[in-house]
Motif scaffolding. Structure first.
Motif, short mmCIF file in Angstrom:
data_model
loop_
_atom_site.label_atom_id
_atom_site.label_comp_id
_atom_site.label_asym_id
_atom_site.label_seq_id
_atom_site.Cartn_x
_atom_site.Cartn_y
_atom_site.Cartn_z
N SER A 190 0.78 -1.23 0.00
CA SER A 190 0.00 0.00 0.00
C SER A 190 0.82 1.28 0.00
CB SER A 190 -0.91 0.03 1.24
OG SER A 190 -0.15 -0.16 2.42
N HIS A 191 2.13 1.19 0.20
CA HIS A 191 2.93 2.38 0.40
C HIS A 191 4.21 2.35 -0.43
CE1 HIS A 191 0.23 2.86 3.80
NE2 HIS A 191 0.72 4.07 3.99
N THR A 192 4.83 3.53 -0.54
CA THR A 192 6.13 3.67 -1.20
C THR A 192 6.97 4.65 -0.38
OG1 THR A 192 5.40 5.54 -2.57
CG2 THR A 192 5.13 3.33 -3.50
N GLY A 193 8.25 4.77 -0.71
CA GLY A 193 9.11 5.80 -0.14
C GLY A 193 9.10 5.83 1.37
N ASN A 194 8.91 7.02 1.92
CA ASN A 194 8.93 7.18 3.37
C ASN A 194 7.80 6.45 4.06
OD1 ASN A 194 11.23 9.11 4.09
ND2 ASN A 194 10.21 10.24 2.44
N GLY A 195 6.73 6.14 3.33
CA GLY A 195 5.67 5.32 3.91
C GLY A 195 6.17 3.93 4.24
N VAL A 196 6.99 3.36 3.36
CA VAL A 196 7.60 2.05 3.61
C VAL A 196 8.70 2.17 4.67
CG1 VAL A 196 8.94 0.17 2.59
CG2 VAL A 196 7.04 1.19 1.32
N TYR A 197 9.52 3.21 4.56
CA TYR A 197 10.59 3.39 5.55
C TYR A 197 10.01 3.53 6.97
CZ TYR A 197 13.41 4.53 1.40
OH TYR A 197 14.03 4.50 0.18
N GLY A 198 8.85 4.19 7.08
CA GLY A 198 8.22 4.34 8.38
C GLY A 198 7.88 3.01 9.01
N ALA A 199 7.38 2.08 8.20
CA ALA A 199 7.06 0.75 8.71
C ALA A 199 8.33 0.01 9.12
CB ALA A 199 6.31 -0.05 7.64
N MET A 200 9.36 0.10 8.31
CA MET A 200 10.63 -0.57 8.62
C MET A 200 11.23 -0.01 9.91
SD MET A 200 12.14 -0.57 4.72
CE MET A 200 13.74 -1.29 5.17
N TRP A 201 11.20 1.30 10.04
CA TRP A 201 11.75 1.97 11.22
C TRP A 201 10.98 1.58 12.48
CZ3 TRP A 201 9.18 6.14 13.89
CH2 TRP A 201 9.96 6.78 14.86
N ALA A 202 9.65 1.57 12.40
CA ALA A 202 8.84 1.23 13.57
C ALA A 202 9.05 -0.22 13.99
CB ALA A 202 7.36 1.50 13.28
N ALA A 203 9.09 -1.13 13.02
CA ALA A 203 9.31 -2.54 13.35
C ALA A 203 10.67 -2.73 14.01
CB ALA A 203 9.20 -3.39 12.09
N ALA A 204 11.69 -2.08 13.46
CA ALA A 204 13.03 -2.18 14.03
C ALA A 204 13.10 -1.57 15.42
CB ALA A 204 14.04 -1.50 13.11
N LEU A 205 12.38 -0.47 15.63
CA LEU A 205 12.35 0.19 16.92
C LEU A 205 11.75 -0.73 17.99
CD1 LEU A 205 12.72 2.77 18.61
CD2 LEU A 205 10.52 3.58 17.70
N VAL A 206 10.66 -1.40 17.65
CA VAL A 206 10.04 -2.33 18.59
C VAL A 206 10.97 -3.51 18.86
CG1 VAL A 206 8.12 -3.94 18.91
CG2 VAL A 206 7.68 -1.65 17.99
N ALA A 207 11.56 -4.06 17.80
CA ALA A 207 12.48 -5.19 17.97
C ALA A 207 13.68 -4.81 18.83
CB ALA A 207 12.94 -5.70 16.61
N ALA A 208 14.22 -3.62 18.60
CA ALA A 208 15.39 -3.16 19.36
C ALA A 208 15.05 -2.93 20.82
CB ALA A 208 15.94 -1.88 18.74
N ALA A 209 13.80 -2.57 21.11
CA ALA A 209 13.40 -2.28 22.49
C ALA A 209 13.51 -3.50 23.40
CB ALA A 209 11.96 -1.74 22.51
N PHE A 210 13.52 -4.70 22.83
CA PHE A 210 13.67 -5.91 23.65
C PHE A 210 15.04 -6.00 24.31
CE2 PHE A 210 10.05 -7.31 21.12
CZ PHE A 210 9.34 -8.12 22.00
N THR A 211 16.07 -5.46 23.66
CA THR A 211 17.44 -5.63 24.16
C THR A 211 18.17 -4.32 24.39
OG1 THR A 211 18.14 -5.90 21.84
CG2 THR A 211 17.72 -7.91 23.11
N ALA A 212 17.62 -3.20 23.96
CA ALA A 212 18.30 -1.91 24.13
C ALA A 212 18.26 -1.47 25.59
CB ALA A 212 17.64 -0.85 23.24
N PRO A 213 19.35 -0.93 26.10
CA PRO A 213 19.35 -0.47 27.50
C PRO A 213 18.51 0.78 27.72
CG PRO A 213 21.47 -0.02 26.45
CD PRO A 213 20.69 -0.86 25.49
N THR A 214 18.34 1.62 26.69
CA THR A 214 17.54 2.84 26.82
C THR A 214 16.75 3.05 25.54
OG1 THR A 214 19.18 4.34 25.84
CG2 THR A 214 19.37 3.90 28.22
#
Length: 370
Positions: free
Chosen positions: A193-217
């Motif tokens: 459904s998306h292109t450009g920053n719309g796709v990057y936004g999904a990638m960024w959010a998914a990575a942010l959630v995944a990183a929150a499992f192990t990130a100290p802050t």
């Protein structure tokens, strides 16, 4: 990478689900960024003596001679099921529907799912009138026989709006400590459904959630999430801008004022300004669940979507046990959903099913330990 123990994984995944739902509920009554500006939201809260914001939004105050539907403060029609004292389970909302649909996708097709299978599941499980902007355009294109990537590009002026970002959390929840894997899964979903920053936004959010499992802050999680999208993209530049302003000691309001000027004209549902509000809410919330979702929602724009993602990240960072009860008890462990077959499902059940996927995924050695 710090291993995620099974018990810790379960607590953090449940925290993600509860946080997403609570943050969504907090922002839902004021979801209309062209009307519910930061200033209007705070005036509403001051009138109700609800600052600092530490619970769901209060009911509208009725000043003498004025109704609760006055022109100054018009909440969304769903407010009666989303304000403090009136909540009995979650309100139905697309920000939660897509998390459920993503879970069902992974259970049905596994982590090797295709973009076409995402579309097939929409047609099978998701009512057309419960889709909006880019998702509705893609749905219509699917129904007319188009295939990805045409579903995202044909007659779709919303390609960089926030819709794909709100679908991304489940890929982070099922990829604990693996932000690149989460981003790859989210991209496969987003390009329907998306292109450009719309796709990057999904990638960024998914990575942010995944990183929150192990990130100290939360700052570490944000730093990690930026590594999965092009550094030269406007999304990456805007997120870095918020992080830099925060580093200088600039206050939350001044940071948002600065970035609002720099993103003016993009609209209140566009990925870029909403990512700025979300980043600011998380940074200035400093890992505290209540402060993170409260600042994010008070930041305005797409309040329910931003509140949901902020709640998910903060919920994963601290786990369900760190979420204060005023956010979780009214949910009554119940989700109301438009996804066929899932209305009334237990939040705890959704979390357990997510944990089974995460624990059974092809994780690096030591990522999940017993």
């Amino acid at each position: 990478m710090t291993p995620v123990g099974v018990d810790d994984l379960a607590d953090r995944v449940l925290g993600g689900w509860l946080g997403r739902i609570a943050g969504n509920m907090l922002g839902k009554p004021v979801e209309r960024g062209d009307y519910w500006t930061r200033d209007r939201i705070d005036r509403y809260l001051r009138q109700a003596d609800a600052l600092p914001l530490t619970d769901y939004l209060p009911e509208p105050v009725r000043p003498s001679g004025r109704s609760d539907e006055s022109d100054e403060f018009v909440l969304r029609p769903e407010w009666r099921r989303c304000v403090r004292g009136r909540i009995h389970g979650s309100c139905r909302d697309d920000d939660v529907d897509y998390a459920i649909l993503g879970l069902h996708l992974l259970e049905t097709h596994g982590f090797g799912f295709s973009t076409e299978q995402v579309g097939d599941l929409w047609l099978l499980r998701l009512p057309y009138l419960q889709t909006f902007t880019a998702e509705r355009a893609a749905y219509r294109n699917l129904a007319n026989g188009l295939k990805p990537p045409l579903t995202a590009t044909y007659d779709n002026p919303y390609q960089e709006w926030i819709g794909a970002l709100i679908r991304a959390d489940v890929y982070g929840w099922t990829s604990p400590g693996m932000p690149r894997r989460a981003a790859s899964l989210a991209r496969r979903d987003a390009v329907l459904s998306h292109t450009g920053n719309g796709v990057y936004g999904a990638m960024w959010a998914a990575a942010l959630v995944a990183a929150a499992f192990t990130a100290p802050t939360v700052r570490d999680a944000l730093d990690t999430a930026l590594t999965v999208i092009p550094a030269s993209s406007r999304l990456a530049r805007t997120v870095r801008r918020v992080m830099t302003l925060h580093e200088t000691g600039l206050g939350w309001e001044d940071t948002l004022d600065t970035v609002a000027e720099e993103t003016a004209g993009l609209g209140w549902i566009h990925t870029i300004p909403n990512a700025a509000v979300l980043t600011a809410g998380l940074l200035y919330g400093e890992g505290d669940f209540t402060r993170s979702i409260a600042l994010t929602v008070r930041g305005g724009l797409d309040t329910d979507s931003n509140g949901a993602t902020a709640g998910s990240v903060a919920g994963v960072l601290g786990g369900a046990t760190a979420i204060p009860p005023q956010w979780t008890v009214p949910l009554e462990d119940t989700v109301h959903s438009a996804v066929f077959g899932f209305d009334g499902v237990r939040i705890s059940e959704l979390a357990e099913r997510t944990v089974r996927l995460a624990a059974g995924a092809d994780l690096p050695a030591g990522a999940v330990t017993s």
